[in-house]
Design an enzyme around this catalytic site. Structure first.
Site, PDB file in Angstrom:
ATOM      1  N   SER A  85      15.705 101.204  10.140  1.00  0.00           N
ATOM      2  CA  SER A  85      15.722 102.242  11.176  1.00  0.00           C
ATOM      3  C   SER A  85      15.410 101.583  12.506  1.00  0.00           C
ATOM      4  O   SER A  85      15.091 100.398  12.558  1.00  0.00           O
ATOM      5  CB  SER A  85      14.715 103.327  10.848  1.00  0.00           C
ATOM      6  OG  SER A  85      13.438 102.769  10.804  1.00  0.00           O
ATOM      7  N   ILE A  86      15.538 102.361  13.578  1.00  0.00           N
ATOM      8  CA  ILE A  86      15.232 101.770  14.877  1.00  0.00           C
ATOM      9  C   ILE A  86      13.997 102.420  15.450  1.00  0.00           C
ATOM     10  O   ILE A  86      13.739 103.594  15.241  1.00  0.00           O
ATOM     11  CB  ILE A  86      16.357 101.955  15.933  1.00  0.00           C
ATOM     12  CG1 ILE A  86      17.543 102.733  15.362  1.00  0.00           C
ATOM     13  CG2 ILE A  86      16.817 100.632  16.473  1.00  0.00           C
ATOM     14  CD1 ILE A  86      18.624 102.934  16.367  1.00  0.00           C
ATOM     15  N   ARG A 112      21.657 106.246   3.222  1.00  0.00           N
ATOM     16  CA  ARG A 112      20.613 105.267   3.426  1.00  0.00           C
ATOM     17  C   ARG A 112      19.528 105.363   2.351  1.00  0.00           C
ATOM     18  O   ARG A 112      18.944 104.359   1.963  1.00  0.00           O
ATOM     19  CB  ARG A 112      19.999 105.466   4.804  1.00  0.00           C
ATOM     20  CG  ARG A 112      19.003 104.392   5.113  1.00  0.00           C
ATOM     21  CD  ARG A 112      18.618 104.410   6.553  1.00  0.00           C
ATOM     22  NE  ARG A 112      17.832 105.583   6.881  1.00  0.00           N
ATOM     23  CZ  ARG A 112      17.049 105.663   7.941  1.00  0.00           C
ATOM     24  NH1 ARG A 112      16.982 104.651   8.765  1.00  0.00           N
ATOM     25  NH2 ARG A 112      16.367 106.751   8.179  1.00  0.00           N
ATOM     26  N   LYS A 115      21.037  98.023  22.340  1.00  0.00           N
ATOM     27  CA  LYS A 115      20.991  96.889  21.415  1.00  0.00           C
ATOM     28  C   LYS A 115      21.244  95.614  22.211  1.00  0.00           C
ATOM     29  O   LYS A 115      22.153  95.599  23.060  1.00  0.00           O
ATOM     30  CB  LYS A 115      22.076  97.028  20.336  1.00  0.00           C
ATOM     31  CG  LYS A 115      21.860  98.226  19.418  1.00  0.00           C
ATOM     32  CD  LYS A 115      23.006  98.419  18.436  1.00  0.00           C
ATOM     33  CE  LYS A 115      22.756  99.663  17.589  1.00  0.00           C
ATOM     34  NZ  LYS A 115      23.945 100.060  16.814  1.00  0.00           N
ATOM     35  N   ALA A 126      11.000 117.298  16.591  1.00  0.00           N
ATOM     36  CA  ALA A 126      10.013 116.870  17.583  1.00  0.00           C
ATOM     37  C   ALA A 126       8.601 117.102  17.045  1.00  0.00           C
ATOM     38  O   ALA A 126       7.699 116.294  17.235  1.00  0.00           O
ATOM     39  CB  ALA A 126      10.220 117.617  18.884  1.00  0.00           C
ATOM     40  N   LYS A 134      23.190 107.870  20.406  1.00  0.00           N
ATOM     41  CA  LYS A 134      22.455 108.029  19.151  1.00  0.00           C
ATOM     42  C   LYS A 134      22.939 109.327  18.504  1.00  0.00           C
ATOM     43  O   LYS A 134      22.509 110.420  18.861  1.00  0.00           O
ATOM     44  CB  LYS A 134      20.945 108.052  19.377  1.00  0.00           C
ATOM     45  CG  LYS A 134      20.199 108.045  18.054  1.00  0.00           C
ATOM     46  CD  LYS A 134      18.742 107.747  18.220  1.00  0.00           C
ATOM     47  CE  LYS A 134      18.042 107.495  16.899  1.00  0.00           C
ATOM     48  NZ  LYS A 134      18.165 108.603  15.945  1.00  0.00           N
TER      49      LYS A 134
HETATM   50  S1  IVH Z   1      21.733 101.254  14.566  1.00  0.00           S
HETATM   51  C1  IVH Z   1      19.186  98.218  12.649  1.00  0.00           C
HETATM   52  N1  IVH Z   1      23.115 102.799  16.173  1.00  0.00           N
HETATM   53  O1  IVH Z   1      19.604 106.430  13.956  1.00  0.00           O
HETATM   54  C2  IVH Z   1      19.722  99.351  13.381  1.00  0.00           C
HETATM   55  N2  IVH Z   1      21.713 103.821  14.555  1.00  0.00           N
HETATM   56  O2  IVH Z   1      16.798 104.895  12.819  1.00  0.00           O
HETATM   57  C3  IVH Z   1      20.287 100.376  12.525  1.00  0.00           C
HETATM   58  N3  IVH Z   1      21.822 106.258  14.581  1.00  0.00           N
HETATM   59  O3  IVH Z   1      19.471 107.151  10.883  1.00  0.00           O
HETATM   60  C4  IVH Z   1      20.773 101.573  13.164  1.00  0.00           C
HETATM   61  N4  IVH Z   1      23.273 106.452  16.211  1.00  0.00           N
HETATM   62  O4  IVH Z   1      21.907 106.621  11.386  1.00  0.00           O
HETATM   63  C5  IVH Z   1      22.232 102.752  15.160  1.00  0.00           C
HETATM   64  N5  IVH Z   1      24.422 104.045  17.642  1.00  0.00           N
HETATM   65  C6  IVH Z   1      23.551 103.990  16.627  1.00  0.00           C
HETATM   66  C7  IVH Z   1      23.049 105.146  16.018  1.00  0.00           C
HETATM   67  C8  IVH Z   1      22.124 105.012  14.973  1.00  0.00           C
HETATM   68  C9  IVH Z   1      22.542 107.115  15.341  1.00  0.00           C
HETATM   69  C10 IVH Z   1      20.883 106.689  13.533  1.00  0.00           C
HETATM   70  C11 IVH Z   1      21.008 105.963  12.241  1.00  0.00           C
HETATM   71  C12 IVH Z   1      19.647 106.006  11.655  1.00  0.00           C
HETATM   72  C13 IVH Z   1      18.783 106.129  12.875  1.00  0.00           C
HETATM   73  C14 IVH Z   1      18.117 104.820  13.151  1.00  0.00           C
END
Ligand code: IVH
Length: 686
Positions: free
Chosen positions: A84-85, A144, A307, A36, A123
């Protein structure tokens, strides 16, 4: 207009700080700042850079997605970049609303248009992995890295039981599955527990892990697959990387949810909390439902992910910089926070274990306000070197007790004092001892100590001890809490009125309890002894002690050497019995029990073959004609002698054989009696 000097300086300082912490986090798996806090600094930098684009720099920490690949692993260029998201900064429910509003705006939807369908996912708090299959066989797994290039960790990923090594026939010729490698909380606790034990036993180079994610990252990037195997990891799939096109035998998907269900059918773990949520209201409901269950999940999550379900809409939405517009992470309160240590207290558990506990400036972490955090034991407190006044990272995840995971060294005051474990129980003042090979200090005032009261009474009352029928946990809890009893002997001072006054206690049951107490007064020495709850004295040892000494007073007054004469009593047990009866409080309780009328038949000390050489010290030197050195030593020890390695004034005899050297000279010099093998046999025969 160019940016003011202060802004430049702040940007430089932030970049340096973030580089430093990113290195600790991604490369060393040993963070010094809670996420954080890192995020806060990162956002500050992002904002300053946005306000002052002229200060942008390609090497700013804001310009990359993840960490540097470690030396030692092969590099893998991802066929499809791993993105990443975007994180929704608002952790309240309204965060879901703003995401939905953004998506609708970007898709050009009017208010009257139907709600957008989303998939709600957890997540997971681990590390992203790309697992590649060719012709149904796992061929490569990669982290990654920076999103473009990752590290090849195939061997370590193969150790994860949940990751299929082979796929069913209907899987496409090329398939890359993306998901999260994580460590469950249970596995993390077990791993750290065993790390703490190793450290307590003096193992070098071992450490405990800050949180499951760092433990998982450490295991994934462990160069030694044998060590990686001992670190149990798990996996959840949440998406795809490269996949064969339909014309090359690949499937056609229309929705993200369909992808997840297909991955599940091919054998990949997909969380059963994944669900379709239509419109903002269902996203909010999802966020709340998962938030409520967060503590009881067996693994850490730091939020949920939304999503857009339709792949066509995803394509329409596209990406902004390196983040898709169709997904967002909606977080929960962080499970790690910074706070300061106001004091270090020592708590005594029901079994007498002393635990150092940091008293903290109140901090909101993992959804609750935390004011105490465990430091586990002396070694841990020392290893982490937590001191009063320190700024520390506190972690609270699930229903696990909050823990101080690390100190922020830069924030230490120069006069902060190192913590030392007290050698006296802070509750009752009895000696606190730490046995060899153990991590914990324990209070030895078992019978008297307020912290161990309930446990001591229950142990004493159990069927295999003095057997007080009907005196179970609930009743003992009530009696102690209502202060009807505070020590063991108080049990025998109870009157009918005290017992009837307890909750839900009818007169008949109260009479039964009193009758059981009366009956228990007539017991046996082994039962009584076992009932005292001396550490390491189980039923068998209690019987041996009773048989050997016959009388309780002899046991209470026995020296460690005398205790060692009892069959099966080794140094640890002897020390424990001795220390227990050396505590005046424990002796006092025993006296009171006797004066309350608890009795047993005492016997005579066991008539054993007397040990002819008890108390004698003997040195062996040279080669004896028929006995080996070990045989002679065993025979002497069995007769009660101590076999020493060097001759001194305290030596009673030297047994010398052929080619005896300086020890023989020394014996002569000191006038110690020297024997040959025949002389030894005479001595042994008594
Ligand atoms: S989707 C384009 N789904 O969060 C989207 N990521 O910044 C790609 N993560 O380190 C990621 N749970 O490992 C996605 N249900 C989930 C996730 C997830 C954890 C992590 C991922 C990455 C970060 C995304």
């Amino acid at each position: 207009m160019s940016a003011p000097v202060q802004v430049r300086e702040r940007i430089d300082a932030l970049r340096e700080l973030l580089h430093h912490h990113a290195h600790r986090y991604y490369v060393l798996d040993d963070p010094q700042l809670p996420d954080a806090e890192y995020d806060k600094l990162f956002r500050e930098l992002q904002e300053l850079e946005a306000q002052h684009p002229e200060l942008a720099s390609p090497d700013s920490p804001t310009q990359r997605v993840g960490g540097k690949p470690l030396d030692g692993f092969a590099r893998v260029r991802h066929k499809v970049p791993m993105l990443s998201i975007r994180t929704e900064t608002d952790i309240e429910a309204s965060g879901a609303h703003s995401f939905d509003a953004r998506v609708r705006r970007e898709l050009g939807l009017a208010e009257s248009d139907p709600p957008v369908e989303y998939v709600g996912e957890l997540k997971f708090d681990g590390l992203a992995m790309n697992i590649r299959y060719e012709n149904g066989v796992l061929v490569q797994a990669a982290t990654r890295g920076d999103g473009e290039i990752g590290e090849e960790v195939t061997q370590n990923i193969r150790t994860i039981g949940q990751v299929p090594l082979r796929l069913p026939k209907d899987a496409p010729p090329v398939l890359e599955v993306r998901g999260e490698v994580y460590m469950s909380r249970g596995d993390f606790e077990k791993l750290n527990e065993s790390q703490r034990e190793k450290i307590a036993k003096g193992a070098k180079g071992e450490k405990t892990f800050v949180n499951p994610r760092n433990a998982a990252a450490g295991a994934v990037r462990q160069l030694d697959p044998a060590i990686a195997r001992q670190r149990p990891l798990s996996f959840f799939a949440y998406g795809l990387g490269e996949i064969s096109a339909p014309e090359a035998g690949g499937p056609t998907f229309e929705t993200h949810f369909e992808i997840l269900m297909t991955l599940r059918s091919w054998g990949f773990p997909v969380s059963d909390r994944t669900q379709i949520a239509t419109g903002a209201d269902e996203l909010i409901a999802f966020h709340q439902a998962i938030g409520k269950d967060r503590d009881s999940l067996p693994f850490d999550i730091d939020g949920v992910v939304y999503k857009v379900n339709s792949l066509a809409l995803q394509r329409q939405l596209g990406f902004v910089s390196r983040e898709p517009r169709w997904a967002v992470a909606h977080k929960y309160p962080a499970q790690e926070q910074l706070t300061t240590v106001q004091a270090i207290d020592v708590q005594v558990g029901r079994t007498g274990k002393l635990t150092p506990v940091a008293k903290l400036a109140p901090v909101f972490v993992g959804g609750v306000t935390v004011t105490n955090a465990t430091l586990h034991n002396e070694d841990e407190a020392r290893r982490k070197d937590v001191r009063v006044g320190d700024t520390v990272i506190v972690r609270r995840a699930g229903d696990v007790i909050p823990e101080v995971v690390a100190v922020v060294p830069e924030k230490r005051h120069h006069d902060a004092l190192q913590f030392t474990m007290p050698r006296i129980c802070p509750v009752c003042g009895s000696d606190a001892v730490r046995e060899e090979g153990e991590a914990d200090y324990r209070c030895t005032g078992g019978l008297f100590c307020g912290a161990q009261r309930k446990q001591a009474i229950l142990h004493f009352a159990q069927r295999r001890a003095v057997d007080i029928d009907g005196l179970g946990e609930k009743l003992v809890d009530q009696m102690v809490e209502a202060k009807v009893i505070s020590t063991l002997p108080d049990l025998y001072r109870l009157g009918l009125a005290n017992v009837v006054a307890l909750d839900r206690m009818a007169e008949k049951s109260a009479q039964n309890v009193l009758a059981a107490l009366e009956k228990s007064k007539q017991t046996t020495l082994p039962r009584f002894l076992y009932g005292l709850g001396v550490r390491h004295v189980g039923e068998t040892t209690a019987k041996e002690l009773a048989r050997h000494f016959g009388k309780l007073d002899s046991i209470m007054d026995a020296s460690v050497e005398q205790l060692l004469e009892v069959p099966d009593v080794g140094p640890i047990v002897a020390e424990s019995v001795h220390t227990f009866f050396r505590q005046p409080h424990n002796r006092e309780v025993v006296e009171q029990l006797r004066s309350c009328g608890v009795t047993w038949e005492e016997g005579e000390p066991e008539a054993r073959a007397p040990k002819p050489l008890a108390g004698k010290t003997i040195v062996l030197t040279g080669t004896l004609p028929t006995l080996s050195r070990d045989q002679a030593k065993d025979m002497l020890e069995a007769a009660g002698a101590k076999v020493a390695g060097s001759v001194s004034k305290k030596t009673d005899y030297v047994v010398a054989g052929a080619e005896a050297g300086s020890k023989l000279d020394k014996a002569r010099e000191l006038g110690v009696t020297v024997l040959d093998e025949d002389g030894l046999r005479v001595l042994l025969a008594g």
